[in-house]
Design a protein around this motif. Structure first.
Motif, PDB file in Angstrom:
ATOM      1  N   ASP A  94      31.167  45.738  30.943  1.00 14.25           N
ATOM      2  CA  ASP A  94      30.792  45.646  29.328  1.00 14.25           C
ATOM      3  C   ASP A  94      30.161  46.896  28.991  1.00 14.25           C
ATOM      4  OD1 ASP A  94      28.247  45.764  30.599  1.00 14.25           O
ATOM      5  OD2 ASP A  94      27.657  43.881  29.845  1.00 14.25           O
ATOM      6  N   TRP A  95      30.218  47.046  27.567  1.00 15.57           N
ATOM      7  CA  TRP A  95      29.791  48.479  27.062  1.00 15.57           C
ATOM      8  C   TRP A  95      29.137  47.891  25.644  1.00 15.57           C
ATOM      9  CZ3 TRP A  95      34.447  47.830  29.097  1.00 15.57           C
ATOM     10  CH2 TRP A  95      35.587  47.052  28.514  1.00 15.57           C
ATOM     11  N   ASP A  96      28.385  48.913  25.246  1.00 20.55           N
ATOM     12  CA  ASP A  96      27.184  48.492  24.398  1.00 20.55           C
ATOM     13  C   ASP A  96      27.712  48.675  22.670  1.00 20.55           C
ATOM     14  OD1 ASP A  96      25.071  47.610  26.013  1.00 20.55           O
ATOM     15  OD2 ASP A  96      25.267  49.720  26.823  1.00 20.55           O
ATOM     16  N   GLU A  97      28.873  49.390  22.579  1.00 24.43           N
ATOM     17  CA  GLU A  97      29.297  49.571  21.155  1.00 24.43           C
ATOM     18  C   GLU A  97      30.807  49.705  21.442  1.00 24.43           C
ATOM     19  OE1 GLU A  97      28.297  53.474  19.909  1.00 24.43           O
ATOM     20  OE2 GLU A  97      26.282  53.148  19.995  1.00 24.43           O
ATOM     21  N   ALA A  98      31.454  49.121  20.110  1.00 22.54           N
ATOM     22  CA  ALA A  98      32.923  49.178  20.117  1.00 22.54           C
ATOM     23  C   ALA A  98      33.279  50.451  20.654  1.00 22.54           C
ATOM     24  CB  ALA A  98      33.268  48.950  18.839  1.00 22.54           C
ATOM     25  N   PRO A  99      34.588  50.615  21.529  1.00 25.32           N
ATOM     26  CA  PRO A  99      35.048  52.010  21.790  1.00 25.32           C
ATOM     27  C   PRO A  99      35.332  52.926  20.623  1.00 25.32           C
ATOM     28  CG  PRO A  99      36.031  50.046  22.889  1.00 25.32           C
ATOM     29  CD  PRO A  99      35.343  49.412  21.871  1.00 25.32           C
ATOM     30  N   VAL A 100      34.991  54.135  20.912  1.00 23.72           N
ATOM     31  CA  VAL A 100      35.482  55.018  20.038  1.00 23.72           C
ATOM     32  C   VAL A 100      36.883  55.665  20.625  1.00 23.72           C
ATOM     33  CG1 VAL A 100      33.197  55.575  19.165  1.00 23.72           C
ATOM     34  CG2 VAL A 100      34.106  57.113  20.808  1.00 23.72           C
ATOM     35  N   ARG A 101      37.731  56.234  19.415  1.00 23.33           N
ATOM     36  CA  ARG A 101      38.878  56.974  19.609  1.00 23.33           C
ATOM     37  C   ARG A 101      38.733  58.353  19.323  1.00 23.33           C
ATOM     38  NH1 ARG A 101      41.228  52.567  17.123  1.00 23.33           N
ATOM     39  NH2 ARG A 101      41.595  51.062  18.414  1.00 23.33           N
ATOM     40  N   GLN A 102      39.240  59.310  20.379  1.00 21.33           N
ATOM     41  CA  GLN A 102      39.385  60.911  19.781  1.00 21.33           C
ATOM     42  C   GLN A 102      40.020  61.263  18.665  1.00 21.33           C
ATOM     43  OE1 GLN A 102      39.745  62.737  23.376  1.00 21.33           O
ATOM     44  NE2 GLN A 102      37.442  63.253  23.664  1.00 21.33           N
ATOM     45  N   SER A 103      41.100  60.239  18.814  1.00 17.50           N
ATOM     46  CA  SER A 103      41.990  60.595  17.344  1.00 17.50           C
ATOM     47  C   SER A 103      41.552  60.385  16.071  1.00 17.50           C
ATOM     48  CB  SER A 103      43.345  59.846  17.539  1.00 17.50           C
ATOM     49  OG  SER A 103      43.081  58.598  17.666  1.00 17.50           O
ATOM     50  N   GLU A 104      40.265  59.413  15.953  1.00 24.85           N
ATOM     51  CA  GLU A 104      39.796  59.285  14.596  1.00 24.85           C
ATOM     52  C   GLU A 104      38.340  59.929  14.574  1.00 24.85           C
ATOM     53  OE1 GLU A 104      38.936  55.194  15.238  1.00 24.85           O
ATOM     54  OE2 GLU A 104      41.046  54.546  15.016  1.00 24.85           O
ATOM     55  N   ARG A 105      38.112  61.136  15.358  1.00 24.08           N
ATOM     56  CA  ARG A 105      37.095  61.947  15.198  1.00 24.08           C
ATOM     57  C   ARG A 105      37.418  63.563  14.817  1.00 24.08           C
ATOM     58  NH1 ARG A 105      32.567  59.247  17.500  1.00 24.08           N
ATOM     59  NH2 ARG A 105      31.699  61.310  18.595  1.00 24.08           N
TER      60      ARG A 105
END
Ligand code: GLU
Length: 285
Positions: free
Chosen positions: A64-75
Motif C-alpha cells: 500500500d502507499w500513502d498518496e495517489a501515485p504521481v506520474r512523471q509525464s504530469e510534472r
C-alpha cells in the motif's frame, strides 16, 4: 515527513525481480517509520495498460502507499523550473551528438568507456547555430567533477563516475537522471531502495541533487533477480510474472527468496536489513 518509494517504468509487466524490489522498498520504508510512495516513471517506453496492471500486481502482493501515485509525464513544470535554474547558472550546454557519434568518439584510444567524450562542450556559437539547423540538441550538464561518492546502506561508500550527462533529451523531455532527482526531492523522499543495476547512476544523481541544493537521499541498492545463466531476469525466462504464477505462488517465491514469512505484515515484524540476502536471486522460471 520522510518517505521511501517504488518508481516503476510502465513499459511492461512487472516480473518477480521487480516485485521483490518493490517489497523491499516497502519493508525498508515501513521498518523506518517512513511513508511509502509510488511514482510512475512514464517519460520513456510506455506500454498501454501497463501502469494499471503494475498497480494491480503491487496491490495483489499486499503493498500500500500513502498518496495517489504521481506520474512523471504530469510534472514537466517542475522539471522546467530546475532546467531554468541550471541554465541560469551556466551549467548546461547543447549537445548535437547522435548515439553513433558518441560511440565512435568513445572508442578512441584515450576515451573513458561510458563517459561523454566532450565533443560539444566548447562549440562556437556559429557552429552551434549551424548544427541547430541539422538536428535538435540535447542539453547536458557541465559537470565540474569526474567522480562523486554516495553512501549506500548495503554497499557502503560507493565512488562512481560523473560525466557531462544528459539533462534534457533532444526531444525536449526531461532525462531520467533529472526527473528522478527533482521528484525524489519534491516528494520528500530521503530513502531510495532500488535494484543494484542503478548503483552506478547514484553518483550522477547525488551530484545533481547537491548542485540543485537538495539533500542527497540514503541509498539502498538491492540485489537483482537473475536467470540461471546469470543474466538479468526477463519475461522470456519462463513463468516469472504474477499473471503466469498466480498471487499465492508469486508471494511465496518472493518472500521465500528473502527468507521472510509470505505476508507483508508478518514480514515487517521480523524484517532485519542485516540479514538480507546480499547475493543476486537466481530464478528458475
Ligand atoms: N524507473 C526505473 C526503473 O524502473 C527506476 C528508477 C529508480 O528507482 O530510481 O528501472
Amino acid at each position: 515527513m520522510p518517505a521511501g518509494r517504488f518508481a516503476p517504468s510502465p513499459s511492461g509487466e512487472l516480473h518477480l525481480g521487480n516485485l521483490r524490489t518493490a517489497v523491499l522498498a516497502w519493508l525498508f520504508a515501513r521498518h523506518t517509520d517512513r511513508r511509502f510512495l509510488l511514482r510512475i516513471e512514464d517519460l520513456d517506453r510506455v506500454r498501454a495498460g501497463s501502469e494499471a496492471e503494475q498497480i494491480r500486481d503491487l496491490e495483489a502482493i499486499g503493498l500500500d502507499w500513502d498518496e495517489a501515485p504521481v506520474r512523471q509525464s504530469e510534472r514537466s513544470e517542475l522539471y522546467s523550473a530546475a532546467i531554468q535554474k541550471l541554465r541560469q547558472a551556466d551549467l548546461l550546454f547543447e549537445c548535437f551528438c547522435t548515439r553513433r557519434d558518441i560511440a565512435e568518439a568513445a572508442s578512441a584510444p584515450h576515451a573513458v568507456p561510458g563517459h561523454y567524450p566532450g565533443t560539444c562542450l566548447n562549440l562556437s556559437e556559429a557552429k552551434r547555430a549551424s548544427l541547430r539547423r541539422e538536428r535538435p540538441a540535447a542539453l547536458r550538464l557541465r559537470a565540474d567533477v569526474e567522480n562523486f561518492t554516495v553512501l549506500d546502506g548495503l554497499h557502503g561508500e560507493y565512488r562512481g563516475e560523473v560525466d557531462d550527462f544528459v539533462i534534457v533529451r533532444n526531444d525536449g523531455v526531461a532525462a531520467y537522471n533529472l526527473a528522478v532527482v527533482i521528484d525524489d526531492a519534491g516528494q520528500g523522499i530521503d530513502q531510495v531502495v532500488r535494484g543494484d543495476d542503478l548503483l552506478s547512476s547514484a553518483p550522477r544523481q547525488a551530484y545533481l541533487a547537491s548542485l540543485l541544493g537538495y539533500q542527497v537521499p540514503e541509498y539502498l541498492h538491492v540485489p537483482l533477480a537473475l536467470n540461471p545463466e546469470g543474466k538479468r531476469l526477463a519475461k522470456r525466462d519462463g513463468a516469472v510474472t504474477l499473471r503466469q504464477l498466480g498471487v499465492e505462488a508469486t508471494r511465496q517465491l518472493v518472500f521465500d527468496s528473502l527468507r521472510l514469512p509470505a505476508s507483508l505484515d508478518q514480514a515487517l515484524q521480523v524484517f532485519d536489513p542485516r540479514t538480507l540476502p546480499r547475493e543476486p536471486w537466481i530464478v528458475r522460471g
